[in-house]
Design a protein around this motif. Sequence first.
Motif, short mmCIF file in Angstrom:
data_model
loop_
_atom_site.label_atom_id
_atom_site.label_comp_id
_atom_site.label_asym_id
_atom_site.label_seq_id
_atom_site.Cartn_x
_atom_site.Cartn_y
_atom_site.Cartn_z
N LEU A 67 -4.74 9.91 -9.32
CA LEU A 67 -4.56 8.19 -9.24
C LEU A 67 -4.67 7.59 -10.68
CD1 LEU A 67 -6.37 7.60 -5.89
CD2 LEU A 67 -3.89 7.52 -6.17
N GLU A 68 -5.57 7.90 -11.31
CA GLU A 68 -5.98 7.36 -12.56
C GLU A 68 -4.57 7.38 -13.52
OE1 GLU A 68 -9.21 8.96 -14.25
OE2 GLU A 68 -10.54 8.42 -12.90
N ALA A 69 -3.87 8.72 -13.37
CA ALA A 69 -2.70 8.87 -14.20
C ALA A 69 -1.59 8.13 -13.81
CB ALA A 69 -2.21 10.30 -14.05
N LEU A 70 -1.47 7.60 -12.38
CA LEU A 70 -0.51 6.97 -11.90
C LEU A 70 -0.73 5.48 -12.36
CD1 LEU A 70 1.08 6.72 -8.46
CD2 LEU A 70 0.15 4.77 -9.31
N ALA A 71 -2.16 5.17 -12.18
CA ALA A 71 -2.27 3.57 -12.70
C ALA A 71 -2.06 3.54 -14.12
CB ALA A 71 -3.78 3.49 -12.47
N ALA A 72 -2.30 4.32 -14.86
CA ALA A 72 -2.19 4.26 -16.50
C ALA A 72 -0.61 4.25 -16.72
CB ALA A 72 -2.81 5.27 -17.24
N ALA A 73 0.34 5.07 -16.02
CA ALA A 73 1.56 5.48 -16.40
C ALA A 73 2.44 4.19 -15.58
CB ALA A 73 1.99 6.64 -16.21
N ALA A 74 2.17 3.45 -14.61
CA ALA A 74 2.91 2.67 -13.85
C ALA A 74 3.71 1.65 -14.48
CB ALA A 74 2.22 1.67 -12.79
N LEU A 85 0.83 -1.10 -0.04
CA LEU A 85 -0.03 -0.18 0.02
C LEU A 85 0.96 1.26 0.33
CD1 LEU A 85 -3.31 0.42 1.74
CD2 LEU A 85 -1.46 2.28 2.01
N LEU A 86 0.85 2.07 -0.96
CA LEU A 86 1.76 3.02 -1.09
C LEU A 86 0.67 4.52 -0.72
CD1 LEU A 86 3.37 3.02 -4.68
CD2 LEU A 86 4.07 2.42 -2.32
N ALA A 87 0.76 5.00 0.30
CA ALA A 87 -0.19 5.80 0.96
C ALA A 87 0.51 7.49 0.39
CB ALA A 87 0.10 5.92 2.59
N GLY A 88 -0.21 7.81 -0.27
CA GLY A 88 0.11 9.36 -0.66
C GLY A 88 1.12 9.15 -1.97
N ALA A 89 0.40 8.47 -2.86
CA ALA A 89 1.29 7.77 -4.03
C ALA A 89 1.32 8.64 -5.39
CB ALA A 89 0.55 6.47 -4.36
N THR A 90 0.60 9.63 -5.58
CA THR A 90 0.51 10.54 -6.65
C THR A 90 1.68 11.53 -7.00
OG1 THR A 90 -0.87 12.11 -5.42
CG2 THR A 90 -1.92 10.50 -6.68
N SER A 91 2.79 11.63 -6.17
CA SER A 91 3.91 12.35 -6.44
C SER A 91 4.93 11.53 -7.52
CB SER A 91 4.71 12.35 -5.17
OG SER A 91 5.21 11.06 -4.82
N PRO A 92 6.02 12.33 -8.19
CA PRO A 92 6.81 11.55 -9.04
C PRO A 92 7.51 10.51 -8.14
CG PRO A 92 6.96 13.90 -9.09
CD PRO A 92 5.87 13.72 -8.16
N ALA A 93 7.69 10.55 -7.03
CA ALA A 93 8.14 9.56 -6.31
C ALA A 93 7.44 8.28 -6.16
CB ALA A 93 8.83 10.13 -4.83
N GLY A 94 6.25 8.59 -6.00
CA GLY A 94 5.34 7.50 -6.01
C GLY A 94 5.40 6.73 -6.86
N LEU A 95 5.07 7.26 -8.40
CA LEU A 95 5.26 6.91 -9.72
C LEU A 95 6.32 6.16 -9.65
CD1 LEU A 95 4.19 6.17 -12.42
CD2 LEU A 95 5.26 8.47 -13.12
N ALA A 96 7.65 6.45 -9.51
CA ALA A 96 9.02 5.72 -9.38
C ALA A 96 8.82 4.36 -8.62
CB ALA A 96 9.90 6.52 -9.05
N VAL A 97 8.40 4.52 -7.42
CA VAL A 97 8.33 3.49 -6.32
C VAL A 97 7.19 2.59 -6.76
CG1 VAL A 97 7.69 2.76 -4.05
CG2 VAL A 97 8.94 4.66 -4.46
N PRO A 124 4.42 5.22 3.49
CA PRO A 124 3.72 6.37 3.30
C PRO A 124 4.71 7.48 2.54
CG PRO A 124 3.77 5.86 5.74
CD PRO A 124 4.74 4.76 4.89
N LEU A 125 4.25 8.10 1.57
CA LEU A 125 5.08 8.72 0.84
C LEU A 125 4.55 10.35 0.86
CD1 LEU A 125 5.68 6.40 -2.48
CD2 LEU A 125 7.31 7.24 -0.66
N VAL A 126 3.98 10.48 1.95
CA VAL A 126 3.43 12.11 2.31
C VAL A 126 4.34 12.82 2.63
CG1 VAL A 126 1.03 11.07 2.69
CG2 VAL A 126 2.90 11.11 4.56
N GLY A 127 4.16 14.11 2.45
CA GLY A 127 5.27 15.09 2.71
C GLY A 127 5.19 16.43 2.20
N GLY A 128 6.14 17.12 1.78
CA GLY A 128 5.99 18.50 1.37
C GLY A 128 7.03 19.37 2.14
#
Length: 229
Positions: A47-54, A14-26, A92-96
Motif C-alpha cells: 500500500l505504501e508503494a502504491l501511495a508513493a507511485a500513484a 474506494l479501491l478494494a484490493g488495490a495493490t495489484s498492477p491494475a490497482g495502480l493503473a486505476v 473491488p479489484l480482488v481476484g486471481g
Amino acid sequence: MTDTARGAAGRVVLLAGATSPAGLAVARALVTTGARVIAVGRDPQKLEALAAAAVGGHPVRTEVCGLTNEAEVAGLATRLAAEDIHVDAVIPLVGGWRGGGGLAGQTEADYRALEASFTAVRVVSRAFDADLRASGAGRFAIVSSTAVARPLAGGANYAAVKAASEAWTRAVAHGFAKAARDAGEPLRAAAVVFRVRSLDDVRDELAAAVAGLWDRDADALNDRIIDIA
C-alpha cells in the motif's frame, strides 16, 4: 437531478484490493481526474508503494483491511464516517487465477482460494451500500471475465466464482433501482460489470473505464455488462 457534470473530480473512490498492477493503473487514472482515492489492502508495504507511485502531487490514502473480514470492513466504514468521509464509489479489484487440468483438475482448495474474491465483493458492497445510495452519483463496479460467457472445463472454478460475483453485482444494481423507485427519485447510483479476457492486457483501458464511470448518468449504466477488449 443526478450529479455527473463534474465527472470523477472530487469523488471519493474506494479501491478494494488495490495493490495489484491494475490497482495502480486505476489509482493513477482516478487521481489524474481529481478523484480522492482510498486504497485498501492487506499488505502495508504494498500500500505504501502504491501511495508513493500513484501520481506526483496527488495523495492516495491507504487503509490496511482484510476485505473478507466483515468486522474489519465494517470498522473501516465506521472510521471513514467518523471523519465525515462519504464514499461515492467502490471498485473491488480482488481476484486471481487458479485452473487447468480439465474438470478433474478443479480442486476444492483452488475453489476456496478463488472464492475469497467473491466474499470480498459481498462484504464491501454491503458495508458501503448506504454511502453509495446517498451519493449524488454512487458507483459500484467489479472486474469479471469473458470466461463467464464461455466457461471452459479447465477454468470451471474461476468462471463459477466470476459468475457469482456478476450475479451479486446485478443484485446490487436492482437494489439501487428499487430504492430510487420506492422513493420516487431519479436513479443516482449504478452497479456495473466490466468483463475482460486478460486483465494484464487491458489495464489502461480498464483504468480509463473506471475513471469514466461518471461520464454517463446512472440510468444508462446500472445493471450493465461492459466488455473491455
